[in-house]
Design an enzyme around this catalytic site. Sequence first.
Site, PDB file in Angstrom:
ATOM      1  N   ASP A 172       8.770   4.276  -0.599  1.00 52.66           N
ATOM      2  CA  ASP A 172       8.387   5.645  -1.003  1.00 52.66           C
ATOM      3  C   ASP A 172       8.439   6.701   0.114  1.00 52.66           C
ATOM      4  O   ASP A 172       7.501   7.511   0.244  1.00 52.66           O
ATOM      5  CB  ASP A 172       6.978   5.641  -1.619  1.00 52.66           C
ATOM      6  CG  ASP A 172       6.857   4.798  -2.895  1.00 52.66           C
ATOM      7  OD1 ASP A 172       7.871   4.204  -3.307  1.00 52.66           O
ATOM      8  OD2 ASP A 172       5.752   4.736  -3.456  1.00 52.66           O
TER       9      ASP A 172
ATOM     10  N   LYS B 115       9.935   3.055  -9.629  1.00 52.60           N
ATOM     11  CA  LYS B 115       8.725   2.482 -10.232  1.00 52.60           C
ATOM     12  C   LYS B 115       7.800   3.601 -10.667  1.00 52.60           C
ATOM     13  O   LYS B 115       7.892   4.720 -10.157  1.00 52.60           O
ATOM     14  CB  LYS B 115       8.025   1.572  -9.218  1.00 52.60           C
ATOM     15  CG  LYS B 115       7.596   2.315  -7.973  1.00 52.60           C
ATOM     16  CD  LYS B 115       7.053   1.373  -6.924  1.00 52.60           C
ATOM     17  CE  LYS B 115       6.652   2.127  -5.674  1.00 52.60           C
ATOM     18  NZ  LYS B 115       5.613   3.154  -5.878  1.00 52.60           N
TER      19      LYS B 115
ATOM     20  N   CYS C 112       0.901   1.905  -1.876  1.00 57.55           N
ATOM     21  CA  CYS C 112       2.138   1.238  -2.301  1.00 57.55           C
ATOM     22  C   CYS C 112       2.614   0.160  -1.327  1.00 57.55           C
ATOM     23  O   CYS C 112       3.097  -0.890  -1.762  1.00 57.55           O
ATOM     24  CB  CYS C 112       3.214   2.276  -2.579  1.00 57.55           C
ATOM     25  SG  CYS C 112       2.793   3.236  -4.065  1.00 57.55           S
TER      26      CYS C 112
HETATM   27  C1  VGL Z   1       1.549   6.139  -3.806  1.00 55.98           C
HETATM   28  C2  VGL Z   1      -0.338   7.028  -4.731  1.00 55.98           C
HETATM   29  C3  VGL Z   1       0.341   7.330  -5.895  1.00 55.98           C
HETATM   30  C4  VGL Z   1       2.189   5.482  -2.631  1.00 55.98           C
HETATM   31  C5  VGL Z   1       2.249   6.412  -4.964  1.00 55.98           C
HETATM   32  O1  VGL Z   1       3.436   5.559  -2.482  1.00 55.98           O
HETATM   33  O2  VGL Z   1       1.439   4.895  -1.816  1.00 55.98           O
HETATM   34  N1  VGL Z   1       0.259   6.440  -3.706  1.00 55.98           N
HETATM   35  N2  VGL Z   1       1.634   7.014  -5.995  1.00 55.98           N
END
Ligand code: VGL
Length: 201
Positions: free
Chosen positions: A12, A110, A155
């Site tokens: 991410d 995702k 994540c």
């Molecule tokens: C994430 C919160 C919501 C992450 C993704 O990538 O850690 N955290 N969505």
Amino acid sequence: MRPNIQALIVIDVQNDFCPGGALAVADGDAIIPRINALMREFAVRVLTQDWHPADHSSFAANHPGAAPFSLTQMPYGPQVLWPTHCVQGTPGADFHDGLATDPADLIIRKGFRSGIDSYSAFFENDRETPTGLEGYLRNRGVTDLTLVGLATDFCVGYSAIDAARLGFGVTVLEDACRAIDLDGSLAKARDEMKRAGVVLA
Ligand code: VGL
Ligand code: ZN
């Protein structure tokens, strides 16, 4: 014995998790040069992308009266309600411009089902709906994973714990990760990772 095959999983590294983004992680962009260099050292390279529809149930804005960063109950358990982030097709969901995406073998998305969040790259937050990443890695003979990216305590942590449970050797390179650290979530995630057998390096 079959040889160990190592994969780098980059979690991410998207605009919304970097400074200026909707769910900015402090210094989130500082890890990018390190990640770009690491990419050259691994046989298999995977990027993940948080990829939510606008009506996603993890967004506080979709729960009238709920504050961002508050907790709610979902059918699958407690869920943090986040600021709206990584909406499909928006600039916030794009990978950070500095991230070298060309070396990636696979980009896996995702969190695309509106009713369920997915922190982990392996299972959605019910901890049983698979994303398909396990099958991909096994098909390519991967035995060991190194995880980097954002955010350490959500994540990255969830992905690392799931991967260890699935039987992969798992290392998290903490200096190539950054955390949100919501109410002690970083200490908790580090603890749980260690208990799951994840190596924090
Ligand atoms: C994430 C919160 C919501 C992450 C993704 O990538 O850690 N955290 N969505
Ligand atoms: Zn998300």
